[in-house]
Write a protein that holds these residues in place. Structure first.
Motif, PDB file in Angstrom:
ATOM      1  N   PRO B 136       0.744  -1.118   0.084  1.00  0.00           N
ATOM      2  CA  PRO B 136      -0.143  -0.004   0.092  1.00  0.00           C
ATOM      3  C   PRO B 136       0.873   1.185  -0.079  1.00  0.00           C
ATOM      4  CG  PRO B 136      -0.165  -1.192   2.073  1.00  0.00           C
ATOM      5  CD  PRO B 136       0.658  -1.980   1.023  1.00  0.00           C
ATOM      6  N   LEU B 137       0.347   2.249  -0.534  1.00  0.00           N
ATOM      7  CA  LEU B 137       0.903   3.827  -0.595  1.00  0.00           C
ATOM      8  C   LEU B 137       0.267   4.489   0.193  1.00  0.00           C
ATOM      9  CD1 LEU B 137       3.023   5.798  -2.136  1.00  0.00           C
ATOM     10  CD2 LEU B 137       0.819   6.040  -3.518  1.00  0.00           C
ATOM     11  N   LEU B 138       1.067   5.522   1.177  1.00  0.00           N
ATOM     12  CA  LEU B 138       0.379   6.564   1.927  1.00  0.00           C
ATOM     13  C   LEU B 138       1.145   7.449   1.499  1.00  0.00           C
ATOM     14  CD1 LEU B 138       0.395   4.672   5.535  1.00  0.00           C
ATOM     15  CD2 LEU B 138      -1.424   4.986   3.960  1.00  0.00           C
ATOM     16  N   LEU B 144       3.513  11.372   9.216  1.00  0.00           N
ATOM     17  CA  LEU B 144       3.265   9.906   9.375  1.00  0.00           C
ATOM     18  C   LEU B 144       3.569   9.211  10.840  1.00  0.00           C
ATOM     19  CD1 LEU B 144       3.793   6.946   7.918  1.00  0.00           C
ATOM     20  CD2 LEU B 144       6.193   7.516   7.902  1.00  0.00           C
ATOM     21  N   ARG B 145       2.678   8.341  10.999  1.00  0.00           N
ATOM     22  CA  ARG B 145       2.845   7.643  12.329  1.00  0.00           C
ATOM     23  C   ARG B 145       2.884   6.254  12.292  1.00  0.00           C
ATOM     24  NH1 ARG B 145      -0.464  10.553  17.341  1.00  0.00           N
ATOM     25  NH2 ARG B 145       0.323  12.534  16.884  1.00  0.00           N
ATOM     26  N   ILE B 146       3.653   5.403  13.119  1.00  0.00           N
ATOM     27  CA  ILE B 146       3.646   4.165  13.031  1.00  0.00           C
ATOM     28  C   ILE B 146       3.036   3.659  14.454  1.00  0.00           C
ATOM     29  CG2 ILE B 146       5.201   1.893  12.919  1.00  0.00           C
ATOM     30  CD1 ILE B 146       5.610   3.842  10.602  1.00  0.00           C
ATOM     31  N   GLU B 147       1.852   2.847  14.090  1.00  0.00           N
ATOM     32  CA  GLU B 147       1.180   2.303  15.447  1.00  0.00           C
ATOM     33  C   GLU B 147       1.066   0.806  15.326  1.00  0.00           C
ATOM     34  OE1 GLU B 147      -2.333   4.820  15.662  1.00  0.00           O
ATOM     35  OE2 GLU B 147      -1.006   6.465  16.292  1.00  0.00           O
ATOM     36  N   GLY B 148       1.715   0.173  16.405  1.00  0.00           N
ATOM     37  CA  GLY B 148       1.757  -1.491  16.277  1.00  0.00           C
ATOM     38  C   GLY B 148       2.140  -1.930  14.794  1.00  0.00           C
ATOM     39  N   SER B 149       1.178  -2.549  14.017  1.00  0.00           N
ATOM     40  CA  SER B 149       1.563  -2.981  12.943  1.00  0.00           C
ATOM     41  C   SER B 149       0.954  -2.213  11.727  1.00  0.00           C
ATOM     42  CB  SER B 149       1.104  -4.377  12.822  1.00  0.00           C
ATOM     43  OG  SER B 149      -0.016  -4.489  12.937  1.00  0.00           O
ATOM     44  N   ALA B 151       0.688   1.636   9.625  1.00  0.00           N
ATOM     45  CA  ALA B 151       1.361   3.239   9.338  1.00  0.00           C
ATOM     46  C   ALA B 151      -0.058   4.010   9.174  1.00  0.00           C
ATOM     47  CB  ALA B 151       2.288   3.174   8.369  1.00  0.00           C
ATOM     48  N   ARG B 152      -0.011   5.149   9.453  1.00  0.00           N
ATOM     49  CA  ARG B 152      -1.090   6.117   9.083  1.00  0.00           C
ATOM     50  C   ARG B 152      -0.372   7.453   8.859  1.00  0.00           C
ATOM     51  NH1 ARG B 152      -5.300   7.125  13.618  1.00  0.00           N
ATOM     52  NH2 ARG B 152      -5.768   5.249  13.375  1.00  0.00           N
ATOM     53  N   VAL B 153      -1.069   8.133   7.671  1.00  0.00           N
ATOM     54  CA  VAL B 153      -0.502   9.840   7.411  1.00  0.00           C
ATOM     55  C   VAL B 153      -1.986  10.543   7.637  1.00  0.00           C
ATOM     56  CG1 VAL B 153       1.243   9.132   5.841  1.00  0.00           C
ATOM     57  CG2 VAL B 153      -0.996   9.160   5.048  1.00  0.00           C
ATOM     58  N   ARG B 154      -1.363  11.875   7.714  1.00  0.00           N
ATOM     59  CA  ARG B 154      -2.359  12.850   7.743  1.00  0.00           C
ATOM     60  C   ARG B 154      -2.355  13.623   6.413  1.00  0.00           C
ATOM     61  NH1 ARG B 154      -2.906  18.345   8.998  1.00  0.00           N
ATOM     62  NH2 ARG B 154      -4.532  19.101  10.471  1.00  0.00           N
ATOM     63  N   ARG B 155      -3.550  13.446   5.734  1.00  0.00           N
ATOM     64  CA  ARG B 155      -3.274  13.988   4.108  1.00  0.00           C
ATOM     65  C   ARG B 155      -4.252  14.998   4.063  1.00  0.00           C
ATOM     66  NH1 ARG B 155      -4.715  12.374  -1.301  1.00  0.00           N
ATOM     67  NH2 ARG B 155      -2.999  11.447  -2.332  1.00  0.00           N
ATOM     68  N   LEU B 156      -3.841  16.018   3.481  1.00  0.00           N
ATOM     69  CA  LEU B 156      -4.839  17.121   3.102  1.00  0.00           C
ATOM     70  C   LEU B 156      -5.790  16.922   1.982  1.00  0.00           C
ATOM     71  CD1 LEU B 156      -2.608  20.575   2.661  1.00  0.00           C
ATOM     72  CD2 LEU B 156      -3.986  19.886   4.684  1.00  0.00           C
ATOM     73  N   VAL B 164      -5.120   8.517   6.709  1.00  0.00           N
ATOM     74  CA  VAL B 164      -5.278   7.214   5.796  1.00  0.00           C
ATOM     75  C   VAL B 164      -4.372   6.182   6.495  1.00  0.00           C
ATOM     76  CG1 VAL B 164      -4.780   6.522   3.522  1.00  0.00           C
ATOM     77  CG2 VAL B 164      -5.688   8.661   3.900  1.00  0.00           C
ATOM     78  N   GLU B 165      -4.791   4.953   6.388  1.00  0.00           N
ATOM     79  CA  GLU B 165      -4.195   4.241   7.235  1.00  0.00           C
ATOM     80  C   GLU B 165      -3.792   2.706   6.409  1.00  0.00           C
ATOM     81  OE1 GLU B 165      -5.101   3.134  11.731  1.00  0.00           O
ATOM     82  OE2 GLU B 165      -5.779   1.368  10.569  1.00  0.00           O
ATOM     83  N   ALA B 166      -2.701   2.062   6.460  1.00  0.00           N
ATOM     84  CA  ALA B 166      -2.613   0.849   6.047  1.00  0.00           C
ATOM     85  C   ALA B 166      -1.608   0.038   6.923  1.00  0.00           C
ATOM     86  CB  ALA B 166      -1.791   1.092   4.629  1.00  0.00           C
ATOM     87  N   PRO B 167      -1.628  -1.114   6.633  1.00  0.00           N
ATOM     88  CA  PRO B 167      -0.739  -2.416   7.358  1.00  0.00           C
ATOM     89  C   PRO B 167       0.699  -2.347   6.917  1.00  0.00           C
ATOM     90  CG  PRO B 167      -2.167  -3.419   5.906  1.00  0.00           C
ATOM     91  CD  PRO B 167      -2.605  -2.139   5.732  1.00  0.00           C
ATOM     92  N   LEU B 168       1.645  -2.480   7.636  1.00  0.00           N
ATOM     93  CA  LEU B 168       2.830  -2.381   7.367  1.00  0.00           C
ATOM     94  C   LEU B 168       3.300  -3.841   6.700  1.00  0.00           C
ATOM     95  CD1 LEU B 168       4.657  -1.413  10.873  1.00  0.00           C
ATOM     96  CD2 LEU B 168       4.372  -0.004   8.582  1.00  0.00           C
ATOM     97  N   PRO B 169       4.337  -3.920   5.576  1.00  0.00           N
ATOM     98  CA  PRO B 169       5.050  -2.552   5.215  1.00  0.00           C
ATOM     99  C   PRO B 169       4.207  -1.972   4.218  1.00  0.00           C
ATOM    100  CG  PRO B 169       5.475  -4.565   4.042  1.00  0.00           C
ATOM    101  CD  PRO B 169       4.427  -5.099   5.029  1.00  0.00           C
ATOM    102  N   VAL B 170       4.847  -0.547   4.095  1.00  0.00           N
ATOM    103  CA  VAL B 170       4.213   0.323   3.251  1.00  0.00           C
ATOM    104  C   VAL B 170       5.385   1.098   2.472  1.00  0.00           C
ATOM    105  CG1 VAL B 170       2.024   0.706   4.712  1.00  0.00           C
ATOM    106  CG2 VAL B 170       4.164   2.205   4.926  1.00  0.00           C
ATOM    107  N   VAL B 171       4.760   1.816   1.488  1.00  0.00           N
ATOM    108  CA  VAL B 171       5.490   2.931   0.876  1.00  0.00           C
ATOM    109  C   VAL B 171       4.962   4.323   1.126  1.00  0.00           C
ATOM    110  CG1 VAL B 171       6.378   4.040  -1.248  1.00  0.00           C
ATOM    111  CG2 VAL B 171       6.491   1.485  -1.022  1.00  0.00           C
ATOM    112  N   ALA B 172       5.645   5.119   1.670  1.00  0.00           N
ATOM    113  CA  ALA B 172       4.848   6.515   2.255  1.00  0.00           C
ATOM    114  C   ALA B 172       5.726   7.754   1.463  1.00  0.00           C
ATOM    115  CB  ALA B 172       5.030   6.651   3.608  1.00  0.00           C
ATOM    116  N   SER B 173       4.821   8.704   1.311  1.00  0.00           N
ATOM    117  CA  SER B 173       5.832  10.033   0.960  1.00  0.00           C
ATOM    118  C   SER B 173       5.316  10.992   1.992  1.00  0.00           C
ATOM    119  CB  SER B 173       5.423  10.394  -0.480  1.00  0.00           C
ATOM    120  OG  SER B 173       3.964  10.897  -0.826  1.00  0.00           O
ATOM    121  N   VAL B 174       5.931  12.108   2.163  1.00  0.00           N
ATOM    122  CA  VAL B 174       5.628  13.278   3.137  1.00  0.00           C
ATOM    123  C   VAL B 174       5.744  14.676   2.402  1.00  0.00           C
ATOM    124  CG1 VAL B 174       5.500  12.051   5.200  1.00  0.00           C
ATOM    125  CG2 VAL B 174       7.684  13.074   4.095  1.00  0.00           C
ATOM    126  N   THR B 175       5.174  15.777   2.918  1.00  0.00           N
ATOM    127  CA  THR B 175       5.181  16.814   2.366  1.00  0.00           C
ATOM    128  C   THR B 175       6.070  17.833   3.260  1.00  0.00           C
ATOM    129  OG1 THR B 175       3.488  17.950   3.823  1.00  0.00           O
ATOM    130  CG2 THR B 175       2.934  16.845   1.743  1.00  0.00           C
TER     131      THR B 175
END
Lengths: 326, 257
Positions: B136-138, B144-149, B151-156, B164-175
């Motif tokens: 999954p892509l966040l 970006l936060r990691i909680e347990g298994s 990851a979640r991002v706050r996205r405008l 937006v949340e997805a189970p690890l492992p993930v690919v993520a990008s940040v602003t």
């Protein structure tokens, strides 16, 4: 390979986004030249009822899904459509959601990707794109290599195409073939926080009055709102003003904000640093008002007024209202 | 694992060769400014104990090792450079293929990137890497936060924001909203010299030049300088009323009012 021109059409709150209407017009024009059809890949809330895209230029609509889920969760369905349709070209809006879905297709289908572009043409059956790169210091024209697959995926900047008004075409709407969402479908929206007041969509505005550090406070934006109202436009901001909390981040123009292309951009108290410039340099007319005679915006504005925005902007608003006869 | 790209400095004077290609040797090279926010986000996750280690990955010419050293001076544990002459001029697809193959070997819980590179600005690599790796892509997270298994991002969004949340492992990008990137301290710069850095060729990540179609499915057929702009008209040292009249006349002449 078909001669069709496909485009990503995002729906939001039951209607196609402005970006979708722009691409529908662009796809229709390009498809006329290539003797193919303009085919929409529609997704998002309202996409199931996408017939309105016919008037916008599409002759066929394939619905990927109409849930309010992240755009990329529709990637597997979009990839299946692309493989089946094998269009000459797939237009995607250069918005975060459009880029995510296009990016997933680049990975899933191994396709040549271009953009964000400011022009796209089909010459002798070949896609050619024009792009401003390296902060606009060079214009490049690109095409797929000889062994690249189809389609070319092209990210299109806002205002590259103009939506059709009063079109009467009809589109055939059908669901895309069912496909497993796969791992890309695992991202979910777990909370949604809409703001109290809707924020004007800068990418649609033909006039933008933007404020920067020189505006000084959230209240300082009031005269800019007045001027924008008199000009029939929207208010935007530099990153400094958004970071200061004077305006929401949705109004930010620039490197990490929105890329805009209005007929008129008015920069008030904005120095014109490169990070802001990359977001607004394609505005057709640039007016800048700044106290600092050495502000970089003075190098590239069409009209640069050295003076105090708090004196000039209200008087300008009154003068515009007077000349418009209201 | 933070993926970083070495790019010409945003404000650097850019020189072009006779055929209008960027003279990369002449332009000052830096870490892509938008990747510095990804580095900052990763280091904050490590400091809060949400992730155990932070590594850096780059694809580029040999001198991209300088960018990796600079990242290591900010913090983190190790770095990997994928370099091969055939990768010169890699496009979004080829870049994603190479990064995805290297990330498969490194197998991090989170592959983190900046939202775009400053030179090309396509924002296509994060999503293409996620697709190639089947993860999954966040994207475009302001945090970006990691909680347990997961990851979640706050996205405008157009008017507010989503989580937006997805189970690890993930690919993520940040602003750039994750917070100002830290400066490398002198101590950090010294420490970076002793941190491990590996250099891999294409064979090390199991790719052949043939598979990469010469590192690009796209090619530039023409490059030119932008259209010359008419010179700026300046209004200064006049009264506010005079300035307003001049602006209004200018708007009227251009049929903007």
């Amino acid at each position: 390979m078909s001669n069709d021109v496909a485009f990503l059409a995002e729906f939001s709150g039951g209607s196609p986004t402005h970006a979708a209407l722009e691409l529908a017009a662009g796809a229709a024009d390009l498809a006329e030249g290539s003797k193919g059809a303009a085919v929409a890949l529609a997704y998002g809330p309202g996409a199931a009822d996408a017939g309105a895209l016919g008037a916008a230029g599409a002759s066929r609509v394939l619905v990927l899904g109409d849930e309010p889920s992240p755009a990329i969760t529709h990637a597997a369905a979009a990839a299946a459509v692309v493989r089946d349709l094998n269009p000459l070209l797939l237009l995607a809006p250069a918005t975060p959601n459009g880029r995510d879905l296009a990016a997933a297709l680049v990975g899933l289908v191994a396709l040549p990707a271009f953009g964000p572009v400011r022009a796209v043409r089909i010459e002798a059956g070949r896609v050619r794109t024009e792009q401003a790169t390296l902060q606009g210091t060079v214009i490049t024209v690109s095409e797929p290599t000889d062994d690249a697959g189809q389609p070319a995926i092209v990210l299109v900047l806002p205002s590259t195409f103009t939506p059709r008004e009063g079109g009467s075409g009809a589109a055939k709407v059908e669901p895309a073939a069912a496909s497993e969402a796969g791992p890309l479908g695992a991202a979910r929206i777990v909370e949604s926080h809409p703001a109290e007041a809707a924020v004007a969509n800068l990418e649609e505005a033909s006039v933008i009055v933007a404020g920067g550090r020189g505006v000084g406070s959230a209240d300082g934006f009031a005269p800019l709102h007045e001027l924008a109202a008199a000009l029939g436009g929207a208010v935007g901001a530099s990153r400094a003003a958004a970071d200061a909390g004077w305006v929401p981040y949705q109004l930010q123009i620039g490197q990490t904000g929105k890329v805009v292309k209005p007929a008129l951009y008015v920069g008030c108290g904005i120095s014109g640093a490169i990070q802001h410039r990359v977001g607004m340099q394609t505005a057709e007319n640039v007016l800048a008002i700044n106290k600092d005679p050495d502000a970089p915006i003075g190098e590239f504005a069409d009209l640069f007024v050295v003076g105090d925005l708090f004196t000039i902007v209200p008087k300008l608003t009154a003068e515009i209202r007077r000349r418009k006869g209201r | 694992m933070v993926c970083i790209k070495q790019v010409p400095a945003t404000t650097a004077e850019k020189r072009y060769t006779a055929d209008l290609r960027l003279d990369r040797a002449a332009a000052e090279a830096v870490i892509n400014p938008l990747d510095e926010y990804a580095i900052e986000q990763a280091l904050r996750l490590q400091e809060s104990g949400a992730v155990e280690s932070v590594g850096f990955l780059s694809m580029g010419p040999e001198q991209a090792a300088e960018a990796l050293r600079r990242a290591l001076a900010m913090g983190g544990d190790d770095a990997t450079l994928v370099t091969d002459p055939v990768l010169a001029g890699a496009d979004a697809w080829a870049t994603a293929r190479v990064l995805a193959a290297a990330l498969d070997k490194l197998a991090p819980d989170v592959a983190l990137m900046g939202m775009a590179s400053d030179d090309a600005r396509g924002s296509l690599v994060p999503g293409a890497v996620a697709a190639l790796r089947g993860m999954p892509l966040l994207s475009y997270g302001s945090e970006l936060r990691i909680e347990g298994s997961s990851a979640r991002v706050r996205r405008l969004t157009a008017d507010g924001f989503d989580i937006v949340e997805a189970p690890l492992p993930v690919v993520a990008s940040v602003t750039d909203q994750v917070g100002e990137p830290r400066y490398a301290s002198l101590k950090g710069i010294m420490a970076a010299k002793r941190k491990p850095m590996e250099t891999w060729g294409l064979a090390d990540i199991g790719l052949s030049p043939d598979e990469l179609h010469g590192a690009a499915l796209t090619r530039v057929v023409e490059a030119r300088k932008p259209e010359a702009k008419s010179p700026t008209e300046r209004v200064e040292d006049v009264s506010a009323d005079e300035a307003v009249t001049r602006i209004a006349d200018w708007l009227a002449a251009r049929k903007l009012i």
